[in-house]
Design a protein around this motif. Structure first.
Motif, PDB file in Angstrom:
ATOM      1  N   GLU A 105       0.811  -1.211   0.000  1.00 59.04           N
ATOM      2  CA  GLU A 105       0.000   0.000   0.000  1.00 59.04           C
ATOM      3  C   GLU A 105       0.851   1.271   0.000  1.00 59.04           C
ATOM      4  OE1 GLU A 105      -4.040   1.846   2.044  1.00 59.04           O
ATOM      5  OE2 GLU A 105      -3.092   0.074   2.926  1.00 59.04           O
ATOM      6  N   PHE A 106       2.009   1.235   0.627  1.00 61.46           N
ATOM      7  CA  PHE A 106       2.884   2.416   0.586  1.00 61.46           C
ATOM      8  C   PHE A 106       3.309   2.701  -0.856  1.00 61.46           C
ATOM      9  CE2 PHE A 106       3.251   1.183   5.022  1.00 61.46           C
ATOM     10  CZ  PHE A 106       3.300   2.395   5.683  1.00 61.46           C
ATOM     11  N   THR A 107       3.685   1.645  -1.575  1.00 62.33           N
ATOM     12  CA  THR A 107       4.111   1.819  -2.963  1.00 62.33           C
ATOM     13  C   THR A 107       2.940   2.203  -3.848  1.00 62.33           C
ATOM     14  OG1 THR A 107       5.784   0.114  -2.563  1.00 62.33           O
ATOM     15  CG2 THR A 107       5.406   0.745  -4.833  1.00 62.33           C
ATOM     16  N   ARG A 108       1.761   1.654  -3.573  1.00 64.52           N
ATOM     17  CA  ARG A 108       0.575   2.044  -4.334  1.00 64.52           C
ATOM     18  C   ARG A 108       0.321   3.545  -4.201  1.00 64.52           C
ATOM     19  NH1 ARG A 108      -4.576  -0.467  -5.902  1.00 64.52           N
ATOM     20  NH2 ARG A 108      -3.819  -2.460  -5.083  1.00 64.52           N
ATOM     21  N   ARG A 109       0.488   4.074  -2.995  1.00 58.40           N
ATOM     22  CA  ARG A 109       0.286   5.513  -2.795  1.00 58.40           C
ATOM     23  C   ARG A 109       1.364   6.317  -3.524  1.00 58.40           C
ATOM     24  NH1 ARG A 109      -2.274   6.824   3.162  1.00 58.40           N
ATOM     25  NH2 ARG A 109      -3.975   5.308   3.018  1.00 58.40           N
ATOM     26  N   ALA A 110       2.578   5.783  -3.574  1.00 47.11           N
ATOM     27  CA  ALA A 110       3.632   6.466  -4.335  1.00 47.11           C
ATOM     28  C   ALA A 110       3.237   6.557  -5.804  1.00 47.11           C
ATOM     29  CB  ALA A 110       4.953   5.710  -4.176  1.00 47.11           C
ATOM     30  N   PHE A 111       2.619   5.517  -6.338  1.00 41.61           N
ATOM     31  CA  PHE A 111       2.162   5.537  -7.725  1.00 41.61           C
ATOM     32  C   PHE A 111       1.018   6.528  -7.910  1.00 41.61           C
ATOM     33  CE2 PHE A 111      -1.007   3.880 -10.750  1.00 41.61           C
ATOM     34  CZ  PHE A 111      -0.280   4.030 -11.927  1.00 41.61           C
ATOM     35  N   LEU A 112       0.027   6.453  -7.029  1.00 36.05           N
ATOM     36  CA  LEU A 112      -1.140   7.327  -7.165  1.00 36.05           C
ATOM     37  C   LEU A 112      -0.773   8.794  -6.997  1.00 36.05           C
ATOM     38  CD1 LEU A 112      -3.777   5.215  -5.184  1.00 36.05           C
ATOM     39  CD2 LEU A 112      -3.529   5.432  -7.662  1.00 36.05           C
ATOM     40  N   ASN A 113       0.290   9.070  -6.236  1.00 38.52           N
ATOM     41  CA  ASN A 113       0.732  10.454  -6.022  1.00 38.52           C
ATOM     42  C   ASN A 113       1.801  10.888  -7.015  1.00 38.52           C
ATOM     43  OD1 ASN A 113      -0.970  11.019  -3.795  1.00 38.52           O
ATOM     44  ND2 ASN A 113       0.415   9.912  -2.428  1.00 38.52           N
ATOM     45  N   GLY A 114       2.045  10.058  -8.039  1.00 36.35           N
ATOM     46  CA  GLY A 114       2.964  10.436  -9.112  1.00 36.35           C
ATOM     47  C   GLY A 114       4.430  10.345  -8.758  1.00 36.35           C
ATOM     48  N   ARG A 115       4.750   9.622  -7.675  1.00 37.52           N
ATOM     49  CA  ARG A 115       6.156   9.491  -7.286  1.00 37.52           C
ATOM     50  C   ARG A 115       6.877   8.391  -8.061  1.00 37.52           C
ATOM     51  NH1 ARG A 115       8.179  13.582  -4.600  1.00 37.52           N
ATOM     52  NH2 ARG A 115       9.588  12.238  -3.386  1.00 37.52           N
ATOM     53  N   MET A 116       6.125   7.420  -8.578  1.00 37.78           N
ATOM     54  CA  MET A 116       6.700   6.313  -9.339  1.00 37.78           C
ATOM     55  C   MET A 116       5.743   5.956 -10.468  1.00 37.78           C
ATOM     56  SD  MET A 116       7.931   3.733  -6.260  1.00 37.78           S
ATOM     57  CE  MET A 116       9.064   2.816  -7.307  1.00 37.78           C
ATOM     58  N   ASP A 117       6.296   5.461 -11.583  1.00 33.57           N
ATOM     59  CA  ASP A 117       5.431   4.943 -12.633  1.00 33.57           C
ATOM     60  C   ASP A 117       5.308   3.428 -12.482  1.00 33.57           C
ATOM     61  OD1 ASP A 117       7.521   3.562 -14.173  1.00 33.57           O
ATOM     62  OD2 ASP A 117       8.183   5.550 -14.794  1.00 33.57           O
ATOM     63  N   LEU A 118       4.461   2.820 -13.302  1.00 32.50           N
ATOM     64  CA  LEU A 118       4.167   1.404 -13.143  1.00 32.50           C
ATOM     65  C   LEU A 118       5.387   0.532 -13.397  1.00 32.50           C
ATOM     66  CD1 LEU A 118       1.626  -0.099 -12.347  1.00 32.50           C
ATOM     67  CD2 LEU A 118       1.123  -0.462 -14.770  1.00 32.50           C
ATOM     68  N   ALA A 119       6.210   0.896 -14.365  1.00 33.06           N
ATOM     69  CA  ALA A 119       7.415   0.122 -14.656  1.00 33.06           C
ATOM     70  C   ALA A 119       8.413   0.192 -13.495  1.00 33.06           C
ATOM     71  CB  ALA A 119       8.070   0.625 -15.939  1.00 33.06           C
ATOM     72  N   GLU A 120       8.512   1.351 -12.847  1.00 33.44           N
ATOM     73  CA  GLU A 120       9.398   1.482 -11.690  1.00 33.44           C
ATOM     74  C   GLU A 120       8.899   0.633 -10.531  1.00 33.44           C
ATOM     75  OE1 GLU A 120      11.065   6.047 -12.304  1.00 33.44           O
ATOM     76  OE2 GLU A 120       9.217   5.703 -11.223  1.00 33.44           O
ATOM     77  N   LEU A 399       2.146   1.479 -20.860  1.00 35.08           N
ATOM     78  CA  LEU A 399       3.403   0.869 -20.420  1.00 35.08           C
ATOM     79  C   LEU A 399       3.843   1.433 -19.075  1.00 35.08           C
ATOM     80  CD1 LEU A 399       5.980  -0.841 -20.924  1.00 35.08           C
ATOM     81  CD2 LEU A 399       6.881   1.093 -22.230  1.00 35.08           C
ATOM     82  N   LEU A 400       3.703   2.749 -18.906  1.00 36.22           N
ATOM     83  CA  LEU A 400       4.126   3.400 -17.669  1.00 36.22           C
ATOM     84  C   LEU A 400       2.991   3.565 -16.674  1.00 36.22           C
ATOM     85  CD1 LEU A 400       6.491   6.172 -19.082  1.00 36.22           C
ATOM     86  CD2 LEU A 400       7.068   3.869 -18.305  1.00 36.22           C
ATOM     87  N   GLY A 401       1.783   3.116 -17.034  1.00 36.36           N
ATOM     88  CA  GLY A 401       0.654   3.194 -16.112  1.00 36.36           C
ATOM     89  C   GLY A 401       0.006   4.551 -16.064  1.00 36.36           C
ATOM     90  N   ARG A 402       0.214   5.372 -17.083  1.00 37.66           N
ATOM     91  CA  ARG A 402      -0.416   6.697 -17.084  1.00 37.66           C
ATOM     92  C   ARG A 402      -1.909   6.607 -17.357  1.00 37.66           C
ATOM     93  NH1 ARG A 402       4.573   9.357 -20.481  1.00 37.66           N
ATOM     94  NH2 ARG A 402       5.935   9.700 -18.692  1.00 37.66           N
ATOM     95  N   ILE A 403      -2.328   5.522 -17.990  1.00 36.62           N
ATOM     96  CA  ILE A 403      -3.753   5.264 -18.216  1.00 36.62           C
ATOM     97  C   ILE A 403      -4.000   3.772 -18.024  1.00 36.62           C
ATOM     98  CG2 ILE A 403      -4.177   7.185 -19.798  1.00 36.62           C
ATOM     99  CD1 ILE A 403      -3.784   5.259 -22.103  1.00 36.62           C
ATOM    100  N   ASP A 404      -5.240   3.423 -17.708  1.00 35.75           N
ATOM    101  CA  ASP A 404      -5.669   2.021 -17.612  1.00 35.75           C
ATOM    102  C   ASP A 404      -4.781   1.204 -16.686  1.00 35.75           C
ATOM    103  OD1 ASP A 404      -7.556   2.731 -19.478  1.00 35.75           O
ATOM    104  OD2 ASP A 404      -6.415   1.971 -21.178  1.00 35.75           O
TER     105      ASP A 404
END
Length: 420
Positions: A105-120, A399-404
């Motif tokens: 969940e910590f990493t999920r929040r990093a993604f949702l807050n734009g700190r990491m992309d899906l590939a990272e 690829l980077l999780g910016r959509i879908d």
């Protein structure tokens, strides 16, 4: 979002236990336990007090929102590593309204807050699971954003090519130079070649991430199980003079000079009327055929003809009895074993020489969709070409999780531990 917390270090007794909080109010809740913390990213050595009782002496620090791993306000409490202390602090945090974080969940929040992309994030998951240097290096390339950088370069080419095409569509009746579409086609061709090169490196990168399988095959009593035990330096497989002792495939995981390798000890290959042994032999053949490499071991040094693949290794076993010296090993004396491990490493190293940075099937699928959109575009009219460019751009965004991205998140975080 809710205020969440979790123990970021493995549960159990240790030198230090770290509890991490993330979300609005993290600092306020922590200050109720350790006192005022005015300066971000400053370590405070404090008494941690619960109900007027000093529970532990801790290091505490907080991070402002926008300047933490999750992008939210974060606090870390570094406790002494007694499980009772972590339990007491966790209970206090629950009473303050925080809840226990879910896995990843910590990493999920990093993604949702734009700190990491899906590939990272996928790279971070690989880094947490890495067992060898090759896996660590591959994961670090993803975690450091190398794929995002490469994708940004591809998208810039797409944007430039798309601009040429859109000009041709929107101003078809204007005085637009004839060479504009041709220039766009050339740029698309270079982009397609670059993406195709990355696709070609997927197989090697995937093998690094998942590990190689090397099957040891041969007739019964050839010394396959003895070889496995000698390499493992312990009794992994049962060794017996009775032919057909090994019935199932036995696996030994190795870190072979940085490469992840699983050795497979397989049933001796022969004709048999024993139903269980026949099943083991069939399973041995299936696993050996699918393996990345086979080591053929026998008294004569002959290979199993129907399982032989180019690059396989054929060995004489029991060199201590036969006196053989060429491509020979002995599980008793250890003669030749280091040499065969070197041969295995050399063959596998050659296969990963062209490894790219794409190592997940999801990433491969998106790149293939982009490549398919860009393929055979030389003779498309500009209207259709513009649509194909949009498809390629859409695939790179996925690829980077910016959509879908929601379809992938739950699956990705299944392998994450609580506290990360």
């Amino acid at each position: 979002m809710d205020l969440i917390f979790a123990e970021a270090t493995p549960p159990g007794r240790g030198g230090v236990s770290v509890i991490r909080l993330s979300g609005e109010g993290a600092r306020s809740v922590a200050e109720g336990l350790v006192g005022s913390m005015r300066t971000p990213r400053h370590a405070y050595f404090r008494n941690l007090t619960i109900e007027d009782e000093t529970v532990d002496q801790v290091l505490a620090m907080w991070f402002r929102d926008g300047h933490s791993f999750t992008g939210e306000e974060v606090v870390e409490l570094h406790l002494h590593g007694a499980p009772v202390i972590a339990r007491r602090v966790s209970a206090a945090l629950l009473e303050c309204g925080a809840r226990l974080a879910e896995a990843g969940e910590f990493t999920r929040r990093a993604f949702l807050n734009g700190r990491m992309d899906l590939a990272e994030i996928e790279g971070l998951g690989d880094l947490l699971a890495a067992e060898t240097e090759a896996q660590r290096r591959l994961a670090m390339r993803a975690t450091s954003g190398e794929l995002a950088t490469r994708t940004a370069e591809w998208r810039s080419w797409l944007v430039e090519a798309g601009a040429f095409v859109e000009v041709s569509v929107d101003f078809a009746d204007e005085d637009v130079p004839d060479e504009v579409p041709a220039e766009a086609y050339g740029m698309i061709e270079r982009l397609h070649a670059s993406i195709s090169k990355e696709i070609a490196g997927f197989s090697a990168a995937e093998r690094i991430r998942q590990g190689f399988e090397v099957a040891i095959v041969g007739p019964p009593n050839a010394g396959k199980s003895s070889l496995i035990n000698k390499i493992a330096k312990r009794d992994v497989a049962i060794v017996s003079t009775v032919a057909g002792t090994t019935r199932d495939v036995i696996e030994l995981r190795l870190d072979l000079k940085g490469l992840p390798v699983t050795l497979l000890d397989t049933a001796g290959l022969r004709q048999s009327e024993d139903e269980v042994e026949v099943a083991g032999i069939e399973r041995a053949r299936e696993r050996a055929f699918a393996a990345d490499l086979r080591v053929h071991l026998s008294d004569s040094g002959d290979a199993i003809a129907d399982l032989w693949h180019p690059g396989d290794i054929a060995l004489c076993g029991k060199a201590d009895l036969s006196g053989a010296t060429e491509q020979a090993i002995s599980a008793v004396t250890g003669v030749g074993i280091d040499a065969v491990l070197d041969q295995i490493f050399d063959r596998l190293r050659d296969r990963v020489a062209g490894a790219g940075i794409v190592s997940h099937e999801r990433q491969l699928n998106e790149l293939q969709m982009a490549a398919n959109a860009l393929e055979n575009t030389q003779h498309l009219p500009v209207e259709l070409l513009a649509e194909e460019l949009r498809k390629a751009n859409h695939a790179l965004d996925r690829l980077l999780g910016r959509i879908d991205a929601e379809d992938y998140l739950d699956k990705i975080f299944l392998s994450f531990c609580i506290g990360k």
